[in-house]
Design an enzyme around this catalytic site. Sequence first.
Site, PDB file in Angstrom:
ATOM      1  N   ASP A  99       6.292   3.578  11.086  1.00 51.76           N
ATOM      2  CA  ASP A  99       6.564   4.772  10.285  1.00 51.76           C
ATOM      3  C   ASP A  99       7.551   5.702  10.978  1.00 51.76           C
ATOM      4  OD1 ASP A  99       5.077   4.187   8.073  1.00 51.76           O
ATOM      5  OD2 ASP A  99       3.307   5.285   8.699  1.00 51.76           O
ATOM      6  N   ASP A 102       9.988  -1.328 -13.844  1.00 54.47           N
ATOM      7  CA  ASP A 102       8.915  -2.324 -13.933  1.00 54.47           C
ATOM      8  C   ASP A 102       7.853  -1.980 -12.903  1.00 54.47           C
ATOM      9  OD1 ASP A 102       9.497  -3.836 -11.332  1.00 54.47           O
ATOM     10  OD2 ASP A 102      11.402  -4.063 -12.365  1.00 54.47           O
ATOM     11  N   SER A 121       4.266  -0.458   3.741  1.00 53.92           N
ATOM     12  CA  SER A 121       4.297   0.580   4.752  1.00 53.92           C
ATOM     13  C   SER A 121       5.645   0.606   5.466  1.00 53.92           C
ATOM     14  CB  SER A 121       3.182   0.375   5.777  1.00 53.92           C
ATOM     15  OG  SER A 121       1.925   0.630   5.202  1.00 53.92           O
ATOM     16  N   GLU A 149       1.529   0.187  12.634  1.00 57.11           N
ATOM     17  CA  GLU A 149       1.922   0.920  11.439  1.00 57.11           C
ATOM     18  C   GLU A 149       2.449   2.306  11.789  1.00 57.11           C
ATOM     19  OE1 GLU A 149       0.292   1.830   6.920  1.00 57.11           O
ATOM     20  OE2 GLU A 149      -0.961   0.766   8.369  1.00 57.11           O
TER      21      GLU A 149
END
Length: 500
Positions: free
Chosen positions: A276, A480, A412, A272
């Site tokens: 990023d 939405d 992510s 992760e």
Amino acid sequence: MGPRACLLGLLALFVAGKCSYSPEPDQQWTLPPGWVSLGRADPEEELSLTFALRQQNLERLSELVQAVSDPGSSRYGKYLTLEDVAELVRPSPLTLHTVQKWLLAAGARNCHSVTTQDFLTCWLSVRQAELLLSGAEFHHYMGGPAETHVVRSPRPYRLPKALASHVDFVGGLHRFPPTSTLRQRPEPQVPGTVGLHLGVTPSVIRERYNLTAQDVGSGTTNNSQACAQFLEQYFHESDLAEFMRLFGGNFAHQASVARVVGQQGRGQAGIEASLDVEYLMSAGANISTWVYSSPGDSGAGCWSVSGRHRFRPSFPASSPYVTTVGGTSFRNPFRVTDEVVDYISGGGFSNVFPRPSYQEEAVAQYLSSSPHLPPSSYFNASGRAYPDVAALSDGYWVVSNHVPIPWVSGTSASTPVFGGLLSLINEHRILRGLPPLGFLNPRLYQQHGEGLFDVTRGCHESCLNEEVEGQGFCSGPGWDPVTGWGTPNFPALLKTLINP
């Protein structure tokens, strides 16, 4: 018993039950899936706790946030400095004195604060902490994909009543690191399909969102962007360099971060954290990027800033002060075509934060017109609704620990992409002598999604029972609670956000 008598009791660290209060009355403790208890912590073991001190002037701060974020206000873009904010919200001298005296009497040491002085982190032994926080009982736990080790209390805590007007809560007792939304999916198999791409890369993102080779930072402005990484989630510079070598050949970019604030671990890179940094720096290409590394209590995050960097803990996605990014996937997994809802994308209505005024019209319209709503008992229709926008979140290539990894999916992934594009827009604004965008939501909702591709197909997963039957909220025209206002069409979004 009055506050003065209570204070005498707390200085001795033995406080009667009648003289205490629960700062988090709704605290519920359950061990998350995938975590195991390793037993009681040793009484002499050291741990750190963070005390949230009562701030002042919060109503005034809220008014100022709205004013500097509303294009219709004369204060739009006239942001406060951190010092201005500190002057406004700093706890009262009485609060500072009372809490410091209480902690000193308890044996707390190595305390450090922040510029705003509303958070105070101190070290105590387990024995001291359990005496200080009536009812707390500290245990060791291990879990999560990275086998993270934490110390937490499975029992609620109480504080001396004399502190009720001074301490909002104590961090480091109950909350566990959240599970990452990232997952690696198998490569989709579509018989008879001639693919135009084999996974999402920076080139695919730039093609889908209409960026040209010229849509990169100039490298000459006071413009920057940042990622934060927590819980031993680190990126490796070598992974970033390899990612840019493999996927950054058709646009100007930087292959290293400008600065790391905090300590970088030497162990395995986190997928992760790798994602990023790599996608923030390829979407917000050629813009100075900082990485903040902290052992804090959430996963990872990205943001776009200008000027000096200041780090504070990340907000939950449902906070009304965060631009929350949902996830989409390509309707045809191999073609850069229309997007639909990524079925694992989050979204919905907060049970904590009330609906902010800036989204009142959009959310009311959705609730009154959507043909596919879960039963009303399943969501808080008056809560803060999210996400606000979306971007691709399915099928990414990531380089982590020297290995190119395909088909990584989760919101992510979409968040750093949208953040990087906002950094490019800030670049244009700064070159024109305008302030950066700051908090985007009031403007985003006033413009009714202008500059975004409206995603109108797909629903996200929900609980599988006979009442809901696996279907959560669905996308539709306009805003939405699955894809927000939609995904970025960069030249159109730049055009609508470049004006004062």
